[in-house]
Design an enzyme around this catalytic site. Structure first.
Site, PDB file in Angstrom:
ATOM      1  N   CYS A 244       0.719  -1.331   0.178  1.00  0.00           N
ATOM      2  CA  CYS A 244      -0.019   0.078   0.072  1.00  0.00           C
ATOM      3  C   CYS A 244       0.900   1.229  -0.202  1.00  0.00           C
ATOM      4  O   CYS A 244       1.125   1.824   1.048  1.00  0.00           O
ATOM      5  CB  CYS A 244      -0.782  -0.023   1.307  1.00  0.00           C
ATOM      6  N   SER A 245       1.408   1.689  -1.158  1.00  0.00           N
ATOM      7  CA  SER A 245       2.606   2.414  -1.142  1.00  0.00           C
ATOM      8  C   SER A 245       2.457   4.028  -1.413  1.00  0.00           C
ATOM      9  O   SER A 245       3.503   4.717  -0.971  1.00  0.00           O
ATOM     10  CB  SER A 245       3.339   1.925  -2.368  1.00  0.00           C
ATOM     11  N   ALA A 246       1.342   4.514  -1.789  1.00  0.00           N
ATOM     12  CA  ALA A 246       1.398   5.847  -2.200  1.00  0.00           C
ATOM     13  C   ALA A 246       1.406   6.724  -0.888  1.00  0.00           C
ATOM     14  O   ALA A 246       1.024   6.277   0.019  1.00  0.00           O
ATOM     15  CB  ALA A 246       0.325   6.358  -2.809  1.00  0.00           C
ATOM     16  N   LYS A 250       8.064   5.635   1.910  1.00  0.00           N
ATOM     17  CA  LYS A 250       8.813   4.372   2.415  1.00  0.00           C
ATOM     18  C   LYS A 250       9.198   3.434   1.101  1.00  0.00           C
ATOM     19  O   LYS A 250      10.591   2.802   1.166  1.00  0.00           O
ATOM     20  CB  LYS A 250       7.938   3.465   3.346  1.00  0.00           C
ATOM     21  N   GLU A 268      -0.560   0.405  -5.493  1.00  0.00           N
ATOM     22  CA  GLU A 268      -1.377   1.492  -4.870  1.00  0.00           C
ATOM     23  C   GLU A 268      -2.789   1.290  -5.467  1.00  0.00           C
ATOM     24  O   GLU A 268      -2.864   1.213  -6.779  1.00  0.00           O
ATOM     25  CB  GLU A 268      -0.920   2.749  -5.122  1.00  0.00           C
ATOM     26  N   ASP A 295      -5.175  -3.465  -6.307  1.00  0.00           N
ATOM     27  CA  ASP A 295      -5.501  -3.797  -5.008  1.00  0.00           C
ATOM     28  C   ASP A 295      -4.762  -4.826  -4.453  1.00  0.00           C
ATOM     29  O   ASP A 295      -4.836  -6.137  -5.121  1.00  0.00           O
ATOM     30  CB  ASP A 295      -7.065  -4.307  -5.103  1.00  0.00           C
ATOM     31  N   CYS A 377       0.279   4.635  11.644  1.00  0.00           N
ATOM     32  CA  CYS A 377       0.406   5.848  12.208  1.00  0.00           C
ATOM     33  C   CYS A 377      -0.787   5.998  13.024  1.00  0.00           C
ATOM     34  O   CYS A 377      -1.472   7.056  13.258  1.00  0.00           O
ATOM     35  CB  CYS A 377       0.762   6.922  11.441  1.00  0.00           C
TER      36      CYS A 377
HETATM   37  C1  LIG Z   1      -0.671   4.942   4.879  1.00  0.00           C
HETATM   38  S1  LIG Z   1      -0.888   4.984   3.131  1.00  0.00           S
HETATM   39  C2  LIG Z   1       0.773   4.518   2.872  1.00  0.00           C
HETATM   40  C3  LIG Z   1       1.747   5.299   2.814  1.00  0.00           C
HETATM   41  C4  LIG Z   1       3.062   5.111   2.355  1.00  0.00           C
HETATM   42  N1  LIG Z   1       3.620   3.943   2.710  1.00  0.00           N
HETATM   43  C5  LIG Z   1       4.144   6.154   2.520  1.00  0.00           C
HETATM   44  O1  LIG Z   1       4.998   6.027   3.515  1.00  0.00           O
HETATM   45  O2  LIG Z   1       4.247   7.107   1.671  1.00  0.00           O
HETATM   46  C6  LIG Z   1      -1.891   3.771   2.720  1.00  0.00           C
HETATM   47  C7  LIG Z   1      -1.836   3.694   1.374  1.00  0.00           C
HETATM   48  O3  LIG Z   1      -2.719   2.380   0.949  1.00  0.00           O
HETATM   49  C8  LIG Z   1      -3.571   2.573  -0.029  1.00  0.00           C
HETATM   50  N2  LIG Z   1      -4.648   1.245  -0.294  1.00  0.00           N
HETATM   51  C9  LIG Z   1      -5.622   1.247   0.755  1.00  0.00           C
HETATM   52  N3  LIG Z   1      -6.242   0.035   0.349  1.00  0.00           N
HETATM   53  C10 LIG Z   1      -5.175  -0.615  -0.600  1.00  0.00           C
HETATM   54  C11 LIG Z   1      -5.375  -1.758  -1.131  1.00  0.00           C
HETATM   55  N4  LIG Z   1      -6.178  -2.642  -1.075  1.00  0.00           N
HETATM   56  N5  LIG Z   1      -4.285  -2.285  -2.152  1.00  0.00           N
HETATM   57  C12 LIG Z   1      -3.198  -1.142  -2.371  1.00  0.00           C
HETATM   58  N6  LIG Z   1      -3.212  -0.159  -1.903  1.00  0.00           N
HETATM   59  C13 LIG Z   1      -4.377   0.358  -0.716  1.00  0.00           C
HETATM   60  C14 LIG Z   1      -4.195   3.964   0.079  1.00  0.00           C
HETATM   61  O4  LIG Z   1      -4.762   4.489  -1.051  1.00  0.00           O
HETATM   62  C15 LIG Z   1      -2.926   4.673   0.824  1.00  0.00           C
HETATM   63  O5  LIG Z   1      -2.473   5.521  -0.475  1.00  0.00           O
END
Ligand SMILES: C[S@@+](CC[C@H](N)C(=O)[O-])C[C@H]1O[C@@H](n2cnc3c(N)ncnc32)[C@H](O)[C@@H]1O
Length: 488
Positions: A244-246, A250, A268, A295, A377
């Site tokens: 879940c990268s955006a 990280k 993402e 997903d 967080c």
């Molecule tokens: C906490 S943020 C991640 C922050 C990121 N790790 C960083 O350090 O920049 C969580 C992300 O997970 C994405 N997300 C939520 N459900 C997801 C899924 N089922 N598959 C992939 N990404 C997902 C959200 O859209 C969001 O961008």
């Protein structure tokens, strides 16, 4: 102060004698506020659920809701100052400890709120000590070199909740020493004691248009957030999945730690956030990262290339309660570590926790994975320790155990299950943000060991060739050849 006359009507029979209606209603509001404050502070210190200030104030037993709410909030706002003043003046002696919340409330009223007539022992006691309290307050103002109480609360708030400016050096573009030299031209710079690529600058240092930020040489990333990739610490040649990268902070930290070798797939779900992720990747200069719009829960762990993933960073959507900007949050039970909250908030937390458990369980099912880091967080146990403990049986059945990353870090998981001392927590008050990190590891399977040994020489291939994929294909070829050989 809001009028408190309504409540006085309801509690008429207990009115202090010989005072006006307004004074009597203020008297009752102070007592109701003290009760709420006690629950709030006890919930905070014992890390148990007691409800938000609003839900406590709006319980049927509190009659003077408006005045009580205002009094609790104001006292909380000034609480660091009130405590300092009571301590310096030595007014809060053990006799009054049992009623300390009421002493806080009355002290707030005497020092900063409305003047009132003494009503009972606590009011009389605080009023008797008014001069000592005022003297302690003035000496505090002098000590802190500020002119007004508002400046003082600002100083307290700043020292309480303003964190240093952390800067992560993107070692793909600049080395740490050069970054220290460059930033040192503008401000004081220290190296962080825990993470070698993290620098500590004075709070509120404004770097948003610094050339090193604009060209991706440094990232304005907090310490807790920078601890996640460091905790995972993958082998540079691995295939890694950031689930879940955006926006990708990280992800690109992983790329830097892996020296842009190996390969990272950054998954993402949200299309718009994929664009941000791509921009972060571009800015970092990493070439080993591939953004994937999709997903994570739909990624088939047994399909190539995912079947070859060796490490997963799972930083799913969470409540974000550890990074709330609300100044008083760390005083409130709704933001205390391990705390679950009321009504709709707890419904939201349950939903988030359900997704977090699903995602962590999914990560544990990838056949070649050796390390999984799970982070949030959030300060809530339901999103942290509870998620981890819920997957422990599945983790054990796949050969995973909880490891203890960054062992020198002092703050660990809440003691909710055996092994929680391996977990990492950062504290909203101590560290100025609340974060949670868990690391699962498993010993390498013998099959992958064989593949890797037999293909070790391939690690010296030129960078332009995607070595991880080549290793995978060659491993499969070797396996096929050995089967053919056995067959013949
Ligand atoms: C906490 S943020 C991640 C922050 C990121 N790790 C960083 O350090 O920049 C969580 C992300 O997970 C994405 N997300 C939520 N459900 C997801 C899924 N089922 N598959 C992939 N990404 C997902 C959200 O859209 C969001 O961008």
């Amino acid at each position: 102060m809001p009028s408190t006359s309504d409540a006085a009507q309801a509690t008429d029979h207990r009115r202090p004698r010989g005072s006006s209606n307004a004074e009597r209603s203020a008297y009752f509001a102070r007592r109701e506020a003290a009760k709420v404050l006690r629950s709030v502070l006890q919930g905070d210190s014992r890390r148990r659920a007691v409800g938000s200030i609003k839900s406590l104030v709006y319980s049927p037993s509190v009659r003077n809701k408006k005045a009580t709410f205002a009094l609790v909030c104001q006292t909380l706002k000034y609480l660091p100052v009130i405590k300092a003043v009571l301590e310096d003046s030595r007014v809060l002696i053990s006799k009054w400890k049992r009623k300390e919340e009421l002493v806080y409330i009355v002290t707030y009223d005497v020092l900063f709120g409305q003047a009132h007539c003494p009503a009972d022992d606590v009011e009389k006691f605080v009023l008797r000590n008014k001069k000592a309290l005022q003297a302690a307050l003035h000496s505090l103002l002098r000590k802190k070199k500020v002119k007004s109480v508002d400046d003082l609360t600002l100083v307290h708030r700043i020292s309480d909740v303003t964190k240093p400016r952390y800067v992560r050096v993107n070692t793909l573009k600049i080395d740490v020493e050069s970054a220290v030299l460059e930033l040192g031209k503008q401000t004081m710079v220290q190296k962080d004691s825990l993470l070698p690529d993290l620098l500590v600058l004075p709070p509120a240092t404004d770097l948003h248009d610094h050339p090193l930020v604009l060209d991706g040489s440094i990232f304005l990333q907090g310490k807790a957030s920078s601890m996640v990739a460091a905790a995972l610490n993958p082998d540079p040649d691995w295939l890694v999945l950031d689930a879940c990268s955006a926006p990708g902070n990280k992800t690109v930290h992983l790329a830097a730690l892996m020296k842009d070798r190996g390969r990272i797939i950054a998954c993402e779900l949200d299309k718009k956030r994929v664009d941000r992720l791509k921009e972060t990747i571009r800015l970092s200069g990493a070439t080993s990262v591939q953004a994937l719009h999709g997903d994570f829960l739909s990624v088939n762990p047994n399909d190539p290339p995912y079947s070859e993933v060796r490490a997963i960073l799972l930083d799913p959507s969470c409540s974000g309660s550890g990074t709330s900007a609300e100044r008083l949050d760390h005083l409130l039970p709704s933001h205390s570590p391990g705390h679950a909250t009321n009504g709709s908030e707890s419904g939201r937390l349950n939903k988030l926790a359900a997704f977090q458990k699903k995602a962590l369980a999914h990560a544990l099912s990838f056949p070649s994975v050796e390390k999984i880091v799970y982070s949030t967080c959030s300060v809530h146990q339901i999103e942290n320790e509870d998620v981890v403990s819920s997957v422990l049986p599945q983790a054990a059945s796949h050969g995973f155990r909880l490891a203890s990353p960054l062992p020198e870090w002092p703050r660990r998981g809440l003691p909710s299950f055996a092994g929680s001392e391996n977990l990492i927590r950062t504290d909203p008050a101590e560290d100025k943000e609340g974060f949670f990190i868990a690391l699962f590891v498993r010993e390498r399977k013998s099959k992958s060991k064989r593949c890797s040994t037999s293909t070790n020489s391939l690690k010296r291939l030129p960078r332009s060739i995607n070595r991880q994929m080549t290793l995978t294909r060659v491993s499969r070829l070797l396996l096929l050849l050995s089967r053919l050989h056995q067959h013949n």
